[in-house]
Design a protein around this motif. Sequence first.
Motif, PDB file in Angstrom:
ATOM      1  N   ARG A 320       4.385  51.995  66.778  1.00 54.54           N
ATOM      2  CA  ARG A 320       3.943  51.094  67.716  1.00 54.54           C
ATOM      3  C   ARG A 320       2.502  50.569  67.527  1.00 54.54           C
ATOM      4  NH1 ARG A 320       5.366  50.417  73.055  1.00 54.54           N
ATOM      5  NH2 ARG A 320       3.998  48.874  73.927  1.00 54.54           N
ATOM      6  N   ARG A 321       1.728  51.153  67.084  1.00 59.63           N
ATOM      7  CA  ARG A 321       0.251  50.795  66.846  1.00 59.63           C
ATOM      8  C   ARG A 321       0.276  49.498  65.641  1.00 59.63           C
ATOM      9  NH1 ARG A 321      -3.803  52.643  69.100  1.00 59.63           N
ATOM     10  NH2 ARG A 321      -3.782  54.940  70.128  1.00 59.63           N
ATOM     11  N   LEU A 322       1.426  49.662  64.858  1.00 60.10           N
ATOM     12  CA  LEU A 322       1.500  48.642  63.770  1.00 60.10           C
ATOM     13  C   LEU A 322       1.924  47.210  64.792  1.00 60.10           C
ATOM     14  CD1 LEU A 322       3.218  50.241  61.013  1.00 60.10           C
ATOM     15  CD2 LEU A 322       1.110  49.132  60.923  1.00 60.10           C
ATOM     16  N   LYS A 323       2.677  47.461  65.647  1.00 63.01           N
ATOM     17  CA  LYS A 323       3.043  46.402  66.612  1.00 63.01           C
ATOM     18  C   LYS A 323       1.990  45.907  67.555  1.00 63.01           C
ATOM     19  CE  LYS A 323       6.636  46.659  64.709  1.00 63.01           C
ATOM     20  NZ  LYS A 323       7.394  45.503  63.973  1.00 63.01           N
ATOM     21  N   ASP A 324       1.254  46.870  67.952  1.00 57.87           N
ATOM     22  CA  ASP A 324       0.151  46.496  68.865  1.00 57.87           C
ATOM     23  C   ASP A 324      -1.300  46.176  68.201  1.00 57.87           C
ATOM     24  OD1 ASP A 324       1.603  47.227  70.999  1.00 57.87           O
ATOM     25  OD2 ASP A 324       0.577  48.884  71.507  1.00 57.87           O
ATOM     26  N   GLU A 325      -0.976  46.013  66.680  1.00 56.45           N
ATOM     27  CA  GLU A 325      -1.998  45.700  65.803  1.00 56.45           C
ATOM     28  C   GLU A 325      -3.411  46.742  66.098  1.00 56.45           C
ATOM     29  OE1 GLU A 325      -2.570  41.471  65.906  1.00 56.45           O
ATOM     30  OE2 GLU A 325      -0.592  41.500  64.696  1.00 56.45           O
ATOM     31  N   THR A 326      -3.273  47.948  66.360  1.00 55.94           N
ATOM     32  CA  THR A 326      -4.366  48.824  66.848  1.00 55.94           C
ATOM     33  C   THR A 326      -4.126  50.029  65.960  1.00 55.94           C
ATOM     34  OG1 THR A 326      -2.919  49.881  68.588  1.00 55.94           O
ATOM     35  CG2 THR A 326      -4.497  48.059  69.198  1.00 55.94           C
ATOM     36  N   VAL A 327      -3.693  49.920  64.482  1.00 57.62           N
ATOM     37  CA  VAL A 327      -3.227  51.152  63.994  1.00 57.62           C
ATOM     38  C   VAL A 327      -4.564  51.887  63.285  1.00 57.62           C
ATOM     39  CG1 VAL A 327      -2.838  50.097  61.707  1.00 57.62           C
ATOM     40  CG2 VAL A 327      -1.565  51.822  62.415  1.00 57.62           C
ATOM     41  N   GLY A 328      -5.673  51.343  63.176  1.00 55.92           N
ATOM     42  CA  GLY A 328      -6.681  51.893  62.475  1.00 55.92           C
ATOM     43  C   GLY A 328      -7.382  53.182  63.432  1.00 55.92           C
ATOM     44  N   LYS A 329      -6.943  53.293  64.437  1.00 54.26           N
ATOM     45  CA  LYS A 329      -7.735  54.216  65.511  1.00 54.26           C
ATOM     46  C   LYS A 329      -7.553  55.700  64.934  1.00 54.26           C
ATOM     47  CE  LYS A 329      -7.722  55.812  70.241  1.00 54.26           C
ATOM     48  NZ  LYS A 329      -6.799  56.369  71.299  1.00 54.26           N
ATOM     49  N   ALA A 330      -8.682  56.461  64.869  1.00 52.12           N
ATOM     50  CA  ALA A 330      -8.521  57.873  64.432  1.00 52.12           C
ATOM     51  C   ALA A 330      -7.802  58.697  65.338  1.00 52.12           C
ATOM     52  CB  ALA A 330     -10.031  58.404  64.278  1.00 52.12           C
ATOM     53  N   PHE A 331      -7.068  59.715  64.789  1.00 52.13           N
ATOM     54  CA  PHE A 331      -6.373  60.658  65.481  1.00 52.13           C
ATOM     55  C   PHE A 331      -7.102  61.255  66.597  1.00 52.13           C
ATOM     56  CE2 PHE A 331      -3.152  64.628  65.196  1.00 52.13           C
ATOM     57  CZ  PHE A 331      -2.621  64.082  66.325  1.00 52.13           C
ATOM     58  N   ASN A 332      -8.259  61.825  66.144  1.00 50.35           N
ATOM     59  CA  ASN A 332      -9.480  62.272  67.060  1.00 50.35           C
ATOM     60  C   ASN A 332     -10.568  61.540  66.838  1.00 50.35           C
ATOM     61  OD1 ASN A 332     -10.654  64.027  68.492  1.00 50.35           O
ATOM     62  ND2 ASN A 332     -11.523  65.117  66.689  1.00 50.35           N
ATOM     63  N   GLU A 333     -11.194  60.845  68.059  1.00 47.68           N
ATOM     64  CA  GLU A 333     -12.288  60.314  67.866  1.00 47.68           C
ATOM     65  C   GLU A 333     -13.764  60.773  68.573  1.00 47.68           C
ATOM     66  OE1 GLU A 333     -10.879  56.676  70.210  1.00 47.68           O
ATOM     67  OE2 GLU A 333     -10.895  55.648  68.322  1.00 47.68           O
ATOM     68  N   PHE A 334     -13.262  62.169  68.897  1.00 45.53           N
ATOM     69  CA  PHE A 334     -14.352  63.057  69.517  1.00 45.53           C
ATOM     70  C   PHE A 334     -15.361  63.554  68.389  1.00 45.53           C
ATOM     71  CE2 PHE A 334     -15.231  66.893  72.249  1.00 45.53           C
ATOM     72  CZ  PHE A 334     -16.628  66.458  72.628  1.00 45.53           C
ATOM     73  N   SER A 335     -16.558  63.183  68.249  1.00 43.54           N
ATOM     74  CA  SER A 335     -17.349  63.947  67.223  1.00 43.54           C
ATOM     75  C   SER A 335     -19.120  63.966  67.710  1.00 43.54           C
ATOM     76  CB  SER A 335     -17.234  62.612  66.186  1.00 43.54           C
ATOM     77  OG  SER A 335     -18.125  63.167  65.302  1.00 43.54           O
TER      78      SER A 335
END
Lengths: 428, 428
Positions: A320-335
């Motif tokens: 789905r993210r490939l379709k939405d072109e947002t696929v780079g997002k990390a699984f966990n962004e909390f750091s």
Amino acid sequence: MSVKIGLLGFGTVASGIPFLLKENAEKIQQAAQDTIEIAKVLVRDDAEKERLEAAGHDYYFVTNVDEILADEDIQIVVELMGRIEPAKTFISCALEAGKHVVTANKDLLAVHGSELRILAEKNNVALYYEAAVAGGIPILRTLSNSLVSDKVTRILGVLNGTSNFMMTKMVDEGWTYEEALKTAQELGYAESDPTNDVEGIDAAYKAVILSQFGFGMTIDFDNVEHKGISTISPDDVAVAQELGYVIKLVGDIRETASGLSAEVSPTFLPKQHPLASVNGVMNAVFVESIGIGQSMYYGPGAGQKPTAASVTADIIRIVRRLKDETVGKAFNEFSRPLQIAAPSDVRSEYYFSILAPDKNGTLLQLAEIFNAEEISFKQILQQASDGEQAHLVVVTHSMSKTQLERVTSTLAEAADFMLQNTFKVLGE
Amino acid sequence: MSVKIGLLGFGTVASGIPFLLKENAEKIQQAAQDTIEIAKVLVRDDAEKERLEAAGHDYYFVTNVDEILADEDIQIVVELMGRIEPAKTFISCALEAGKHVVTANKDLLAVHGSELRILAEKNNVALYYEAAVAGGIPILRTLSNSLVSDKVTRILGVLNGTSNFMMTKMVDEGWTYEEALKTAQELGYAESDPTNDVEGIDAAYKAVILSQFGFGMTIDFDNVEHKGISTISPDDVAVAQELGYVIKLVGDIRETASGLSAEVSPTFLPKQHPLASVNGVMNAVFVESIGIGQSMYYGPGAGQKPTAASVTADIIRIVRRLKDETVGKAFNEFSRPLQIAAPSDVRSEYYFSILAPDKNGTLLQLAEIFNAEEISFKQILQQASDGEQAHLVVVTHSMSKTQLERVTSTLAEAADFMLQNTFKVLGE
């Protein structure tokens, strides 16, 4: 045109993926906005390939990973081989080849997760691993999506199905550790070398990953103190019950004033605690947070279909993210920067099981030892003596790890006392 | 530049939002990739405005919703007024003004959800409502994201905290319905008119929404049969315990061969069932699916901070989607044509509590009535008679709704039998 995936390994879990893709084809198509096709499957050797083909599996089997890595049509690589190598090399190569990766490999992620996540980020690809913690329970995505508004203060988890099956038998049926292990091995829940499961190592891997999602801190596996269930005696189990507790192997991650504490240990849970009724091979993650308060996520910790469901959800999300072109997002962004809790900040109640001579003044002497460390008693139980040795059980009020270490070493030095076991007790 | 939101209503839940935005500022900033600002707050009138200002709240309070709807800087409207009107009109206007909407209004969504979702889609804006079902439990997002790979076959839920608090007291403490209601009202859990909570209406609203997320079907509220807890007697509670069950008000949505069945009713749960230990005001949603198998999601069903945590998670999700430019996506994308189950396909075990004359042949006569409908007994219990009337309790094997209707009307016609209560029994 469908999205093509390559599977590394075709064991139990992997074969659950085509089952779900087929059974839920319409729903998955709606969510992913594309169809998903298993293009190639890496197997060990020609023998395995022939065996699988003979069993009716008509996938494009390959025995060289390069056939998947060099295939430009394959956008997603799903690693289900387990262990560190060659999984680590294969995943690294896949990420570097610009492929998105889904894996359930908790050992690998707990030990080399940072390295792999950096590699994924550098190549702007996804690295998802919902199945790595608590199999079928969607706890990682829940922590990173739904609990995003909340501040988690503690995560308690029954994270290992094998040891929980054993503890359930030890508690409900009065089995010894050895009896429980034998049955777990016969049922295929425990391996011939059960160390990872029974000594809390597997649960500690999961605690590393939960620390990242719940607290934004990447702790080392070595920072997770772990203690297993092999020393638990039928006596401990019986005393726990008498005092209103159930013993389980519990992962415990919490944030104190000085930083994060993560450990896995047999823990006395009050009978009314939601985790206390998590039985058999089921897992559960209990979350304390300033917003929601208390929530719990319960389900199977392993197994073909539950694990495949988590893996397939990750695959769908990537498509789905490939379709939405947002696929780079990390699984966990909390750091956040890692801070490890000072032992003096990590406080719990504790259970002590002690053998002592059955004579005048013993209890007084014991009380003096605890009093010297400013530890007070919450419950005391003296069991029927054999005439020479008395069995004393103490549950303390809240005390720190520092106090625990001191009182334990004092007891070890005291000629009269034999400390049999010390377990953490969860207060009500 | 931060993303500006407008709050409609500033009651208990609403004031939990700034608490979370402040306490978790850093984490939220990482997840949303922007800061979130409460730009305007709609209150009822000048008196409320003055009261809130006097209490130290320094928001930009407005008494006319147009000040929010016409404000081009406000991208997200958060509705927390409850009830149908004026909430429906305000939300509709907000969606038409191109604003994204977050709400916790289950009544509104259960009754007018389709209309509002179509409006959101038409205007390419988000309409999120995680808090509408089971308050703090992130069940809707979990169903639509994590269970996307799975086929849900049944959802069982303890969905109403007030009635669950009352049932817990009736079961654990032996209170009557009236005693439990009185205490629930004193504690502020139940309203002076408790109908929605105790008659299963509130839970039925939630079942409508769960049907959409779990099964992709938009059922009407009228399709959800609901039966409340007011007829449960201390006798029913005691018999349930004797037979190994706990009575709770349970929402039950399942897919049969002919279609979907959704109902809310007092249900006998086996004591070992995970839902059986969900006590007090806590809620839980138990999901059966072909992949994961059994999973459960447990947490507070209401309350300021839990609800605010869900609402704020929705807000954060929208802000992030604004950044990612994917904001039009529907909260739930799973959609199939509605099919309602035929009553003959909806099968359960049932409990019958019957008064009958204490004379020879009564049990035989009862057995003949059930036998004529091809219903067999699983458990029978005859309680001590007062000499004239015997109390017969029957738990049947699995039978259909059609059979239930028939046998119930036969019993009503039979001169000797007085049917006191019939409740669903969850098989093991």
